[in-house]
Design a protein around this motif. Structure first.
Motif, PDB file in Angstrom:
ATOM      1  N   LEU A  46       0.825  -1.208   0.000  1.00  0.00           N
ATOM      2  CA  LEU A  46       0.000   0.000   0.000  1.00  0.00           C
ATOM      3  C   LEU A  46       0.857   1.255   0.000  1.00  0.00           C
ATOM      4  O   LEU A  46       0.520   2.247  -0.668  1.00  0.00           O
ATOM      5  CB  LEU A  46      -0.932  -0.002   1.210  1.00  0.00           C
ATOM      6  N   LYS A  47       1.957   1.233   0.727  1.00  0.00           N
ATOM      7  CA  LYS A  47       2.849   2.394   0.739  1.00  0.00           C
ATOM      8  C   LYS A  47       3.427   2.639  -0.651  1.00  0.00           C
ATOM      9  O   LYS A  47       3.533   3.783  -1.092  1.00  0.00           O
ATOM     10  CB  LYS A  47       3.981   2.187   1.748  1.00  0.00           C
ATOM     11  N   LYS A  48       3.797   1.564  -1.336  1.00  0.00           N
ATOM     12  CA  LYS A  48       4.343   1.709  -2.686  1.00  0.00           C
ATOM     13  C   LYS A  48       3.289   2.285  -3.631  1.00  0.00           C
ATOM     14  O   LYS A  48       3.576   3.174  -4.431  1.00  0.00           O
ATOM     15  CB  LYS A  48       4.836   0.361  -3.216  1.00  0.00           C
ATOM     16  N   ARG A  49       2.060   1.762  -3.540  1.00  0.00           N
ATOM     17  CA  ARG A  49       0.986   2.259  -4.399  1.00  0.00           C
ATOM     18  C   ARG A  49       0.689   3.725  -4.102  1.00  0.00           C
ATOM     19  O   ARG A  49       0.461   4.519  -5.010  1.00  0.00           O
ATOM     20  CB  ARG A  49      -0.283   1.436  -4.202  1.00  0.00           C
ATOM     21  N   LEU A  50       0.669   4.081  -2.823  1.00  0.00           N
ATOM     22  CA  LEU A  50       0.407   5.459  -2.432  1.00  0.00           C
ATOM     23  C   LEU A  50       1.485   6.382  -2.967  1.00  0.00           C
ATOM     24  O   LEU A  50       1.198   7.487  -3.436  1.00  0.00           O
ATOM     25  CB  LEU A  50       0.315   5.571  -0.909  1.00  0.00           C
ATOM     26  N   LYS A  51       2.727   5.920  -2.929  1.00  0.00           N
ATOM     27  CA  LYS A  51       3.829   6.730  -3.445  1.00  0.00           C
ATOM     28  C   LYS A  51       3.664   6.962  -4.947  1.00  0.00           C
ATOM     29  O   LYS A  51       3.881   8.072  -5.439  1.00  0.00           O
ATOM     30  CB  LYS A  51       5.155   6.037  -3.154  1.00  0.00           C
ATOM     31  N   VAL A  52       3.241   5.931  -5.673  1.00  0.00           N
ATOM     32  CA  VAL A  52       3.030   6.062  -7.115  1.00  0.00           C
ATOM     33  C   VAL A  52       1.908   7.058  -7.388  1.00  0.00           C
ATOM     34  O   VAL A  52       2.024   7.926  -8.268  1.00  0.00           O
ATOM     35  CB  VAL A  52       2.705   4.682  -7.740  1.00  0.00           C
ATOM     36  N   VAL A  53       0.815   6.961  -6.612  1.00  0.00           N
ATOM     37  CA  VAL A  53      -0.309   7.880  -6.805  1.00  0.00           C
ATOM     38  C   VAL A  53       0.116   9.309  -6.495  1.00  0.00           C
ATOM     39  O   VAL A  53      -0.234  10.245  -7.224  1.00  0.00           O
ATOM     40  CB  VAL A  53      -1.510   7.455  -5.928  1.00  0.00           C
ATOM     41  N   GLU A  54       0.885   9.491  -5.422  1.00  0.00           N
ATOM     42  CA  GLU A  54       1.365  10.827  -5.082  1.00  0.00           C
ATOM     43  C   GLU A  54       2.235  11.391  -6.194  1.00  0.00           C
ATOM     44  O   GLU A  54       2.120  12.568  -6.544  1.00  0.00           O
ATOM     45  CB  GLU A  54       2.152  10.797  -3.777  1.00  0.00           C
ATOM     46  N   GLU A  56       2.066  10.595  -9.362  1.00  0.00           N
ATOM     47  CA  GLU A  56       1.208  10.923 -10.492  1.00  0.00           C
ATOM     48  C   GLU A  56       0.488  12.243 -10.259  1.00  0.00           C
ATOM     49  O   GLU A  56       0.348  13.047 -11.170  1.00  0.00           O
ATOM     50  CB  GLU A  56       0.183   9.809 -10.719  1.00  0.00           C
ATOM     51  N   LEU A  57       0.045  12.465  -9.034  1.00  0.00           N
ATOM     52  CA  LEU A  57      -0.633  13.715  -8.728  1.00  0.00           C
ATOM     53  C   LEU A  57       0.326  14.896  -8.802  1.00  0.00           C
ATOM     54  O   LEU A  57      -0.054  15.984  -9.226  1.00  0.00           O
ATOM     55  CB  LEU A  57      -1.277  13.653  -7.342  1.00  0.00           C
ATOM     56  N   MET A  58       1.552  14.689  -8.391  1.00  0.00           N
ATOM     57  CA  MET A  58       2.532  15.772  -8.427  1.00  0.00           C
ATOM     58  C   MET A  58       2.894  16.120  -9.863  1.00  0.00           C
ATOM     59  O   MET A  58       3.217  17.261 -10.157  1.00  0.00           O
ATOM     60  CB  MET A  58       3.792  15.404  -7.644  1.00  0.00           C
ATOM     61  N   ILE A  59       2.827  15.175 -10.759  1.00  0.00           N
ATOM     62  CA  ILE A  59       3.122  15.454 -12.165  1.00  0.00           C
ATOM     63  C   ILE A  59       2.087  16.418 -12.717  1.00  0.00           C
ATOM     64  O   ILE A  59       2.398  17.355 -13.440  1.00  0.00           O
ATOM     65  CB  ILE A  59       3.136  14.145 -12.996  1.00  0.00           C
ATOM     66  N   GLY A  60       0.809  16.239 -12.340  1.00  0.00           N
ATOM     67  CA  GLY A  60      -0.251  17.092 -12.854  1.00  0.00           C
ATOM     68  C   GLY A  60      -0.357  18.431 -12.151  1.00  0.00           C
ATOM     69  O   GLY A  60      -1.070  19.302 -12.593  1.00  0.00           O
TER      70      GLY A  60
END
Length: 120
Positions: A46-54, A56-60
């Motif tokens: 879950l931490k890895k997935r959350l990091k990926v989502v964060e 992705e959000l930071m890219i936008g």
């Protein structure tokens, strides 16, 4: 026989019997350890997935600045301020009120509106 000797013998027999008897808590310890490892793995995933989502959000959300040319200088205006200016203009605020609320000059507000195709 004395009562203390009888109790001592019974105690020794119980201690010896405990070595030969099965340990039921061992099964629970192993199960608890498996659950703990499973929980740790799920948390790590879950931490890895959350990091990926964060990420992705930071890219936008990269700050985009629109250069506004005024008489004195070119000053970049952040996209959030641009959206605020457009929103206030759509609500019917005057250029002077928008300039006060956005901390920009009236000329900069007009330049932002013109850059977005809105007549000031």
């Amino acid at each position: 026989m004395d009562i203390s000797i009888i109790l001592l013998i019974i105690g020794l027999i119980c201690v010896i019997a405990s070595f030969f008897a099965g340990n039921p808590s061992k099964k629970y310890e192993e199960e608890l350890e498996k659950v703990s490892i499973s929980l740790h793995q799920e948390t790590s995933g879950l931490k890895k997935r959350l990091k990926v989502v964060e990420e992705e959000l930071m890219i936008g959300v990269q700050p985009t600045a629109i250069p506004i040319k005024s008489k004195n200088s070119t000053k970049p205006v952040h996209e959030i301020i641009v959206n605020q200016i457009l929103s206030l203009h759509a609500q019917g605020y005057s250029i002077r009120d928008i300039a006060k609320r956005s901390s920009l000059s009236e000329a900069e507000v007009i330049a932002v509106l013109q850059s977005r195709g809105v007549s000031g």
